[in-house]
Every structure is written in structure tokens, then in C-alpha cells.
Design an enzyme around this catalytic site. Structure first.
Site, short mmCIF file in Angstrom:
data_model
loop_
_atom_site.label_atom_id
_atom_site.label_comp_id
_atom_site.label_asym_id
_atom_site.label_seq_id
_atom_site.Cartn_x
_atom_site.Cartn_y
_atom_site.Cartn_z
N HIS A 139 0.80 -1.37 0.15
CA HIS A 139 -0.03 -0.13 0.07
C HIS A 139 0.79 1.38 -0.09
O HIS A 139 0.72 2.19 -0.72
CB HIS A 139 -0.88 -0.12 1.08
CG HIS A 139 -1.76 1.08 1.27
ND1 HIS A 139 -3.06 1.00 1.00
CD2 HIS A 139 -1.54 2.42 1.97
CE1 HIS A 139 -3.86 2.51 1.29
NE2 HIS A 139 -2.93 3.26 1.74
N GLU A 140 1.75 1.19 0.94
CA GLU A 140 2.59 2.48 0.99
C GLU A 140 3.80 2.64 -0.14
O GLU A 140 4.02 3.56 -0.67
CB GLU A 140 3.34 2.23 2.20
CG GLU A 140 2.64 2.58 3.59
CD GLU A 140 1.57 3.61 3.56
OE1 GLU A 140 1.99 4.68 3.11
OE2 GLU A 140 0.57 3.62 4.13
N HIS B 244 1.90 4.56 -2.74
CA HIS B 244 2.08 5.99 -2.50
C HIS B 244 3.25 6.53 -2.74
O HIS B 244 3.52 7.68 -3.18
CB HIS B 244 1.65 6.31 -1.18
CG HIS B 244 0.31 6.29 -0.65
ND1 HIS B 244 -0.85 6.81 -1.34
CD2 HIS B 244 -0.27 5.60 0.54
CE1 HIS B 244 -2.04 6.29 -0.60
NE2 HIS B 244 -1.63 5.74 0.34
#
Length: 495
Positions: free
Chosen positions: A145-146, A149
Site C-alpha cells: 500500500h505505502e 504512495h
């Protein structure tokens, strides 16, 4: 004798001086310890441990320069998915809340395990033996997920200060630290690509794990085969499946009565069928039956309560119900299943004398409530006889579809891979849904804010009014998520 005045002051002041020196030493030691933690990127606080580093910044930069046009299409697709998932997550939460309220107000709640979203509480609805899978899959999902980003931010010319992982209470997670000034200077569309990248990567990870799960038999085909039955990997001690006549690790279950078992799914399906259908009967020769006669008070004592081998059976003879006490394993060995006497008319049973034949009758175990007698076939061993509630067998043994082709292979390896993939699918999908909710402190907050700036800037020209609209939308999303979590916890713990 009274000492001199200066000696008295010395005696009184020495303990306080010693305490001050200790306090100064502790403060100095604490300051050095904090500096050491800061130099290592560590941060400690009650129930929270965090580690941050910039070691992965080069990796993020390389990923962001792979193919600019392809990455633009990739993160634009993520933007579209993020906006769709933000609306879909709200609909899903509303639906889940309706189901939860219905179960709370219903006298006979059903379908609690069929909800798409469920609150997970370790030790209650998450077995302790599964905690390693849960936390590992949660950490992997958080890191991916990160990563989304970070790569999206660098591509949009936003500096990444660092990447880190944390443990809050017992739950692991990950985060990226972005340079806020750069983030505020880019357009709302660019911000949306960054904010939506996390849930987009969670969705992609979920799909990838799901594909790997379906293709696992193909990947393991050279060393493991499937379709021959359900392989036993664990037997709970003291359970109905344990014992010399029960199941053992490495046994291949191929049938439950007349229901063929080729996979674990077949095993569960067969148990469900036997749970919700009447007890199966067996064709037994009539000459072996010795009817039990009723007492004067019409009561019947069929078999001794202390018998471990005999079981009471009922059958119909001349339109009357009769009972007989039979040795279960001996009589049922090789017997054909039946539902009525008509199923046994074409069936003949050889007596001890090969030249004689005896007609058969359909006998049914005389059991109470939802208790069933089930024969489990696991060649080359003799059939296992189970007497009890069929779903209890699901908790008595652990099964897998994968059987090793070679004796030195571990039985648990496919189980570990399969279970981990299932947790990644579940948790990564859940992170994609929950983070899409327009709620304070989640990705949905920043996604909603950027969306309002991109769409309402010409309609609502006052920035404060746009922020006010966003605040009330976030308030509603936060209340919806909080209601789902609170009622979900109540359903899991109180019921």
C-alpha cells in the site's frame, strides 16, 4: 556531642546532593538514549513502536523512472479505481450495517459469516494458530500500500522523506513520509493519483494473490498432485476422529458414505449434506436381525449403554417398526446404503454358507436429535465409523487438497502457501475498502479533499465553504465506519 554547624549541614545536604546527581545522570542518559533512537530511526511511545528510514528512497526513484507513460496510465487507472471504490465502500458499509442490525434484532440470526466485512478479534473469531498468517499478510499488504504512495509521489515530483513500519499494540503497519510543501503545490488531479495509489495497489495485490491461489495446483504439479481425495494433515487429540480406528496424518479420505470426496470442498459439502438430510440406512440380511420386544410398559431397551461396539438399529417389518441391537462395524462392513426396503430388494447378501442367500432389509441407526452414523472411507485402512454431529468432524481434522508425490516432501507446505494467499486476499481487499471510506485519518479523507478541489472549485468558489462540505461528508463517513466497527465488535464478543 553535637558536631560543628558546617558538619551538620554537610550531613543533611549529602542525600539531596546525591539525589540531584542521580537525577542529572538519568536525564543525561535518557537524552543520549533518545538521540541514539533518533539516529536509528526508532521512536517509542506507549503501545507504539515506529521505525523510519530513507534507505528505500533510491528504490522508489528507480521504480518511478521505469516507464513514465506506462506509470501515468497505471496511476490514472488507480485514480479511477480509487474514486469508484470510495463510493463502493460507502455502499458496502451501509449494506453491512443493515445486515448487522438485522442480526441483532432477529431472534434467529443467520448469515453472520456471510458478510463481506467482519471485525476480526484475535482469539475470538481468529484462531490463535492463525495469528502468524494474519500479521504477516497484514504487514505485506501495508508495505505494498505505502509502496504505491511512494512511487506515485516521486512520479508527481513530490519528495519522499522516508519509509517506515510500525507496531501499534500488536497490529503491524507501514507508512511513507511525504514533503507537505511539495504536495500542496501540485494540482488536485496529481494529488488524487498519489492518494489513490495505496488502495489501487491493495486491489492489484488482492487480484494477484487470488490468481496465485487458483494456479497453485499448476505451480505445485511437479511435486504435489490433487483430485485423489482430501489428505489429513492434523488430527485433534481426543476428538472423535482420533484413536486406533480413527484417522491418522497422511490418510487420504475418499468418501463419506455414498458421497465421493475428491477435494476439501467435497468434504465440507458432504458433511453439510449429511447434516441436513435424514440418517442413511444400510442393507442388512434379515437372518442376522434379532428383534427387541417391547416391555409391558411399551418401553424398549435396545442395547446396553456401556457397549462400545453395538448400536441400536430400527427397521420396518410388516408395516411395523422393529428394533435390533447389532455390532455396528461387523454389520456395516461392505453394506450398501439405502433409504427404504425397496432399495434392498435387488440386493442379496451371502450367508456363512456360500450356497445360501438371504433377503436384506434396510436398517437405520436409532439416534437422537442431529446425531448421525457416518462411514469414512480412507483406503487402504478399514472404514472409520463416526457417531455424532457431522460438523464436529470439521473441527476434528485438518485437510488439504495436495498430496506429495515423494515421501520426503512436507505435507504442510501447500497448506502454508494456500492459507497465506487467502489471508493476503482478505486483508489486502479489506485495506482497499476501508482506506477508501471518506473518514478522518484515512486515505479517503485526502481523496475526498482533492476530489472536491477538482470538481467544486467553479461551483463553490469560497474555499472555506468547500472545506465545510468536505468536513460534513467526512463526519458522515467516519460515523458510518465507527458504527460498523462498534456493532461488529458487539456481534463478535457479546454473541
Amino acid at each position: 556531642l553535637i558536631p560543628p554547624t558546617h558538619d551538620l549541614y554537610a550531613l543533611v545536604g549529602w542525600p539531596s546532593l546525591h539525589i540531584r546527581r542521580q537525577t542529572q545522570w538519568l536525564q543525561s542518559y535518557g537524552h543520549c538514549y533518545e538521540m541514539w533512537l533518533g539516529s536509528k530511526g526508532l521512536s517509542l511511545s506507549p503501545f507504539h513502536i515506529r521505525w523510519q528510514t530513507s534507505l528505500f528512497n533510491r528504490l522508489f526513484s528507480r521504480c518511478a523512472r521505469i516507464n513514465p507513460h506506462a506509470l501515468y496510465l497505471w496511476f490514472t487507472s488507480g485514480l479511477v479505481f480509487g474514486l469508484v471504490s470510495m463510493c463502493g465502500s460507502v455502499v458496502l458499509l451501509i449494506r453491512t450495517l443493515q445486515q448487522t442490525v438485522h442480526q441483532m434484532t432477529s431472534d434467529h440470526p443467520q448469515g453472520a459469516n456471510q458478510q463481506t466485512l467482519q471485525v476480526v478479534v484475535p482469539g475470538i473469531n481468529l484462531p490463535v494458530s492463525q495469528l502468524a498468517y494474519f500479521f504477516s499478510a497484514l504487514l505485506v499488504s501495508g508495505v505494498i500500500h505505502e509502496l504505491g504512495h511512494a512511487v506515485a509521489a516521486i512520479r508527481e515530483q513530490v519528495r519522499v522523506n522516508g519509509f517506515g513500519v510500525f507496531v501499534f499494540v500488536v497490529y503491524p503497519g507501514a507508512f511513507v513520509d511525504l514533503f507537505t510543501t511539495h504536495l500542496n503545490l501540485i494540482s488536485p488531479a496529481q494529488q488524487l493519483r498519489i492518494f489513490c495509489a495505496g488502495v489501487w495497489h491493495n486491489f492489484v495485490l488482492c487480484v494477484a494473490a487470488l490468481c496465485f491461489l487458483f494456479l497453485l495446483p499448476v505451480f505445485l504439479f511437479p511435486v504435489y498432485y490433487t483430485g485423489a481425495g482430501a489428505l489429513v494433515t492434523e488430527v485433534v487429540q481426543g476428538s472423535p476422529a482420533d484413536g486406533p480406528r480413527g484417522l491418522s496424518i497422511g490418510d487420504m479420505v475418499t468418501g463419506l458414505e455414498d458421497c465421493d470426496v475428491r477435494t476439501v470442498e467435497d468434504w465440507n459439502s458432504c458433511l453439510t449434506i449429511h447434516t441436513h438430510t435424514p440418517q442413511t440406512g444400510y442393507c442388512v440380511p434379515t437372518h442376522t436381525l434379532q428383534p427387541i420386544y417391547r416391555r409391558l410398559d411399551t418401553s424398549i431397551e435396545c442395547c446396553s449403554n456401556n457397549s462400545l461396539t453395538d448400536l441400536c438399529f430400527s427397521y420396518t417389518k410388516l408395516q411395523e417398526k422393529e428394533y435390533a441391537c447389532l455390532p455396528a462395524r461387523k454389520m456395516l462392513s461392505g453394506s450398501r446404503v439405502c433409504r427404504s426396503n425397496a432399495d434392498c430388494l435387488t440386493h442379496t447378501h451371502l450367508d456363512t454358507d456360500p450356497d445360501t442367500h438371504s433377503p436384506s432389509v434396510c436398517v437405520t441407526p436409532s439416534l437422537e436429535n442431529q446425531t448421525r452414523l457416518i462411514r469414512l472411507t480412507h483406503p487402504p485402512n478399514t472404514q472409520m465409523l463416526f457417531v455424532g454431529y457431522p460438523p464436529h468432524l470439521q473441527y476434528a481434522v485438518s485437510l488439504t487438497n495436495f498430496a506429495p508425490r515423494f515421501g520426503f516432501l512436507n505435507l504442510d507446505l501447500p497448506v502454508v502457501m494456500e492459507t497465506f494467499c487467502k489471508y493476503v486476499v482478505s486483508l489486502s481487499g479489506a485495506l482497499a475498502v476501508v482506506n477508501s471510506v471518506p473518514c478522518f485519518a484515512l486515505d479517503g479523507q485526502w481523496m475526498l479533499s482533492a476530489l472536491l478541489e477538482a470538481t467544486l472549485v467553479t461551483v463553490v468558489t469560497d474555499r472555506q465553504h468547500r472545506e465545510l462540505i468536505g468536513f460534513f461528508l467526512l463526519l458522515g463517513g467516519s460515523a458510518l465506519l465507527a458504527a460498523n466497527v462498534a456493532l461488529g465488535l458487539w456481534m463478535v464478543t457479546a454473541r
